[in-house]
Motif scaffolding. Structure first.
Motif, PDB file in Angstrom:
ATOM      1  N   THR A  63       0.839  -1.198   0.000  1.00  0.00           N
ATOM      2  CA  THR A  63       0.000   0.000   0.000  1.00  0.00           C
ATOM      3  C   THR A  63       0.875   1.249   0.000  1.00  0.00           C
ATOM      4  O   THR A  63       1.825   1.345   0.778  1.00  0.00           O
ATOM      5  N   LEU A  64       0.561   2.185  -0.890  1.00  0.00           N
ATOM      6  CA  LEU A  64       1.229   3.484  -0.939  1.00  0.00           C
ATOM      7  C   LEU A  64       0.278   4.560  -0.439  1.00  0.00           C
ATOM      8  O   LEU A  64      -0.941   4.464  -0.611  1.00  0.00           O
ATOM      9  N   TRP A  65       0.845   5.590   0.179  1.00  0.00           N
ATOM     10  CA  TRP A  65       0.083   6.788   0.546  1.00  0.00           C
ATOM     11  C   TRP A  65       0.717   7.977  -0.155  1.00  0.00           C
ATOM     12  O   TRP A  65       1.896   8.276   0.013  1.00  0.00           O
ATOM     13  N   VAL A  66      -0.088   8.647  -0.992  1.00  0.00           N
ATOM     14  CA  VAL A  66       0.363   9.831  -1.731  1.00  0.00           C
ATOM     15  C   VAL A  66      -0.551  10.982  -1.355  1.00  0.00           C
ATOM     16  O   VAL A  66      -1.776  10.860  -1.442  1.00  0.00           O
ATOM     17  N   ASP A  90      -7.517  23.789 -14.655  1.00  0.00           N
ATOM     18  CA  ASP A  90      -8.421  24.013 -15.796  1.00  0.00           C
ATOM     19  C   ASP A  90      -8.697  22.714 -16.546  1.00  0.00           C
ATOM     20  O   ASP A  90      -8.693  22.670 -17.786  1.00  0.00           O
ATOM     21  N   GLU A  91      -8.895  21.636 -15.789  1.00  0.00           N
ATOM     22  CA  GLU A  91      -9.258  20.329 -16.331  1.00  0.00           C
ATOM     23  C   GLU A  91      -8.198  19.764 -17.267  1.00  0.00           C
ATOM     24  O   GLU A  91      -8.492  19.002 -18.200  1.00  0.00           O
ATOM     25  N   LYS A  92      -6.940  20.115 -16.997  1.00  0.00           N
ATOM     26  CA  LYS A  92      -5.814  19.567 -17.755  1.00  0.00           C
ATOM     27  C   LYS A  92      -4.680  19.237 -16.798  1.00  0.00           C
ATOM     28  O   LYS A  92      -4.542  19.862 -15.738  1.00  0.00           O
ATOM     29  N   LEU A  93      -3.867  18.257 -17.177  1.00  0.00           N
ATOM     30  CA  LEU A  93      -2.680  17.950 -16.392  1.00  0.00           C
ATOM     31  C   LEU A  93      -1.668  19.072 -16.515  1.00  0.00           C
ATOM     32  O   LEU A  93      -1.530  19.695 -17.585  1.00  0.00           O
ATOM     33  N   ASP A  94      -0.962  19.370 -15.420  1.00  0.00           N
ATOM     34  CA  ASP A  94       0.132  20.330 -15.499  1.00  0.00           C
ATOM     35  C   ASP A  94       1.200  19.830 -16.466  1.00  0.00           C
ATOM     36  O   ASP A  94       1.256  18.636 -16.797  1.00  0.00           O
ATOM     37  N   SER A  95       2.056  20.721 -16.914  1.00  0.00           N
ATOM     38  CA  SER A  95       3.052  20.353 -17.928  1.00  0.00           C
ATOM     39  C   SER A  95       4.072  19.344 -17.412  1.00  0.00           C
ATOM     40  O   SER A  95       4.562  18.503 -18.174  1.00  0.00           O
ATOM     41  N   LEU A  96       4.390  19.393 -16.112  1.00  0.00           N
ATOM     42  CA  LEU A  96       5.371  18.482 -15.533  1.00  0.00           C
ATOM     43  C   LEU A  96       4.792  17.815 -14.295  1.00  0.00           C
ATOM     44  O   LEU A  96       4.000  18.418 -13.565  1.00  0.00           O
ATOM     45  N   PRO A  97       5.148  16.555 -14.008  1.00  0.00           N
ATOM     46  CA  PRO A  97       4.651  15.879 -12.818  1.00  0.00           C
ATOM     47  C   PRO A  97       5.277  16.431 -11.553  1.00  0.00           C
ATOM     48  O   PRO A  97       6.403  16.921 -11.553  1.00  0.00           O
ATOM     49  N   LYS A 102       3.594   1.554 -17.567  1.00  0.00           N
ATOM     50  CA  LYS A 102       4.114   0.201 -17.376  1.00  0.00           C
ATOM     51  C   LYS A 102       5.121   0.133 -16.246  1.00  0.00           C
ATOM     52  O   LYS A 102       5.174  -0.858 -15.506  1.00  0.00           O
ATOM     53  N   ASN A 103       5.930   1.181 -16.069  1.00  0.00           N
ATOM     54  CA  ASN A 103       6.990   1.109 -15.058  1.00  0.00           C
ATOM     55  C   ASN A 103       7.022   2.274 -14.074  1.00  0.00           C
ATOM     56  O   ASN A 103       7.929   2.358 -13.262  1.00  0.00           O
ATOM     57  N   LYS A 104       6.004   3.157 -14.126  1.00  0.00           N
ATOM     58  CA  LYS A 104       5.991   4.273 -13.187  1.00  0.00           C
ATOM     59  C   LYS A 104       4.568   4.719 -12.862  1.00  0.00           C
ATOM     60  O   LYS A 104       3.649   4.536 -13.673  1.00  0.00           O
ATOM     61  N   LEU A 105       4.436   5.298 -11.670  1.00  0.00           N
ATOM     62  CA  LEU A 105       3.248   6.066 -11.310  1.00  0.00           C
ATOM     63  C   LEU A 105       3.661   7.532 -11.286  1.00  0.00           C
ATOM     64  O   LEU A 105       4.578   7.908 -10.547  1.00  0.00           O
ATOM     65  N   TYR A 106       2.990   8.374 -12.085  1.00  0.00           N
ATOM     66  CA  TYR A 106       3.285   9.807 -12.117  1.00  0.00           C
ATOM     67  C   TYR A 106       2.221  10.550 -11.313  1.00  0.00           C
ATOM     68  O   TYR A 106       1.027  10.237 -11.391  1.00  0.00           O
ATOM     69  N   ILE A 107       2.654  11.537 -10.554  1.00  0.00           N
ATOM     70  CA  ILE A 107       1.744  12.369  -9.768  1.00  0.00           C
ATOM     71  C   ILE A 107       1.713  13.750 -10.408  1.00  0.00           C
ATOM     72  O   ILE A 107       2.721  14.473 -10.409  1.00  0.00           O
ATOM     73  N   TYR A 108       0.570  14.122 -10.957  1.00  0.00           N
ATOM     74  CA  TYR A 108       0.419  15.390 -11.666  1.00  0.00           C
ATOM     75  C   TYR A 108      -0.547  16.309 -10.920  1.00  0.00           C
ATOM     76  O   TYR A 108      -1.517  15.845 -10.303  1.00  0.00           O
ATOM     77  N   GLY A 109      -0.312  17.600 -11.014  1.00  0.00           N
ATOM     78  CA  GLY A 109      -1.302  18.574 -10.617  1.00  0.00           C
ATOM     79  C   GLY A 109      -2.290  18.784 -11.748  1.00  0.00           C
ATOM     80  O   GLY A 109      -1.996  18.504 -12.915  1.00  0.00           O
TER      81      GLY A 109
END
Length: 485
Positions: free
Chosen positions: A199-202, A436-443, A426-433
């Motif tokens: 279990t991860l907590w983010v 305006d209903e879009k992902l930020d440019s960088l995680p 496949k090999n990572k979980l990315y955390i994005y902000g």
């Protein structure tokens, strides 16, 4: 002379009329938005029903049944919350499609399904606050802080003045945890002896990432507190056991008997169990016995039973009809292929959940033989998973928007606060902000995943519950993760 007078009068009239019109060059290409004198939710409303009483723990300041909500262009008040200068956006949606993303059935409140309805999105300082589906001018379903509340209008005008000075009301525009979100992520990890679990907590505060925490086995929230789920394998005897316990009770032999629940396969050889999904009250597993693999949905409180929940018991009559129709279609396809079926009798227990493009979907399974080998064929069950099985699974971003930013994305999870997203590759979980209903440019961060690792649980907390969940996790052996960047 008379004709000259008439001509001058006509020319003067044309000049007057021309002066009332804008010249063509001033209007070309200019779009003027409509001006609303009142907000789309203007007035005073009362909460007549909590439509998801078994849902996630929401903020205590939301109104209970009999509580009120009030909206104007200057102020929005909902129970113990007040938002200054709110903004409203309106979109038209298909009612059935929209409710599928909300995993809630509202047949009793809709005149007809598949009709267009207005959904009003409420913002304050660019922060997403909630969505309100208008059934009619006097009936609204409010989706706020993991709750679904039925609102009835009791006045076309809000109180004047609104009770902003009430000591029980907080101005959430200035509240420190308005952008606070956290998520428990359950992971299934392939191993030499089947699977292990973690279990991860983010969590983040206003898009500032907290340290990522981790622990072995599955740690998950329930209405009764926090629980732990384990799969224990006995390689010597070829058996497997599911074990769930309330973490508030220490793991002693006596307490395991009185408070724990388990699924034992002591008399079956070569048994393996793989967890596919974990919710608050149900889990979905793959149970492999003597080479035969079946799907099961089990109540957390009754893991001691080896019999899975039936489709009719969990999904009702409509679900059973959808299941039988989909199963018969899959059976016809298999018969056309000339395969040998192990059991053509409708098996209402052989079903589970699968994950695709940001949502959980119900699926059934058929067992058959091909060239003397045991095989399986899955088929989709075209019905919304009920709220008691999946409480929250809303994806606030379009899948195309996610793929544009992360082309190799396999799955995605978004916070009810609409401020962060977890993107699985496949090999990572990315955390994005999210903005305006879009992902930020960088995680904001990323977490390394092992080969074949998959997400089997996503449980969100918002507001003050983030600190509560994090403290509970730390008090149950959670540590700062080494694979988080």
């Amino acid at each position: 002379m008379l004709n000259t007078y008439k001509l001058l009068l006509a020319l003067f009239s044309l000049l007057l009329l021309g002066g009332c019109a804008n010249p063509s060059w001033t209007a070309a290409g200019k779009i003027v938005p409509p001006v609303y004198k009142v907000c789309p939710l203007e007035g005073k409303w009362t909460v007549t029903q909590n439509l998801a009483p078994e849902g996630y723990a929401g903020e205590a300041n939301l109104p209970a049944e009999g509580g009120t909500a009030q909206f104007t262009r200057e102020l929005a008040v909902l129970g113990g919350y007040v938002w200054n200068k709110p903004s409203y956006k309106i979109k038209k949606v298909n009612s059935t499609d929209y409710l599928m993303t909300r995993y809630i059935a509202l047949n009793n409140y809709l005149v007809s399904m598949n009709k267009e309805v207005d959904v009003v999105t409420l913002y304050a300082n660019l922060n997403f606050l909630g969505e309100f589906m208008k059934i009619d001018d006097a009936t609204v379903i409010a989706f706020v802080q993991n709750k679904a509340l039925l609102l009835r209008k009791i006045s076309d005008q809000a109180d004047s003045p609104l009770p902003v000075a009430d000591t029980n009301i907080r101005d959430t525009n200035n509240e420190s945890n308005i952008g606070t979100s956290g998520i428990f992520i359950g992971l299934k990890i392939p191993s030499d002896n089947g699977y292990t679990y973690e279990t991860l907590w983010v969590a983040s505060d206003d898009k500032k990432l907290r340290p990522v925490l981790t622990r072995n086995n599955i740690f998950f929230p329930r209405n009764s507190g926090f629980w732990e789920l384990q799969v224990r394998s006995d390689l010597k005897n070829g058996t497997a056991e599911l074990f769930a316990r309330d973490t508030a009770v220490k793991d002693s032999a006596t307490q395991r008997v009185s408070r724990g629940t388990s699924l034992k396969q002591a008399q079956k050889r070569n048994t393996a169990i793989a967890i596919d999904y974990i919710g608050n009250d149900y889990i979905a597993i793959e149970n492999i016995t003597t080479g035969i693999s079946i799907l099961q949905v089990l109540p957390v409180d009754k893991l001691s039973s080896q019999i899975g929940v039936k489709v009719s018991d969990l999904l009702g009559a409509r679900g059973l009809t959808a299941y039988r129709s989909a199963r018969e279609q899959a059976l016809r396809s298999l018969r056309d292929e000339g395969v040998t079926l192990l059991n053509e009798v409708a098996d209402e227990e052989n079903f589970g959940l699968t994950r695709k493009n940001g949502h959980w979907y119900l699926q059934g399974r058929i067992n058959y033989q091909s060239n003397g080998m045991a095989e399986t064929r899955e088929f989709p069950i075209n019905i919304i998973p009920p709220a008691n099985l999946i409480l929250y699974d809303t994806l606030y971003l379009s899948w195309q928007n996610i793929k544009d930013r992360v082309p190799n994305a396999l799955d995605a999870f978004t916070s009810p606060n609409k401020d962060i997203a977890i993107i699985e590759t496949k090999n990572k979980l990315y955390i994005y902000g999210i903005r305006d209903e879009k992902l930020d440019s960088l995680p904001m961060g990323e977490i390394e995943m092992r080969e074949g690792e998959t997400v089997i649980m996503a449980e969100w907390a918002t507001g003050s519950y983030v600190d509560i969940w994090e403290r509970a996790f730390l008090s149950n052996d959670a540590q700062v993760g080494e694979n988080a960047l």
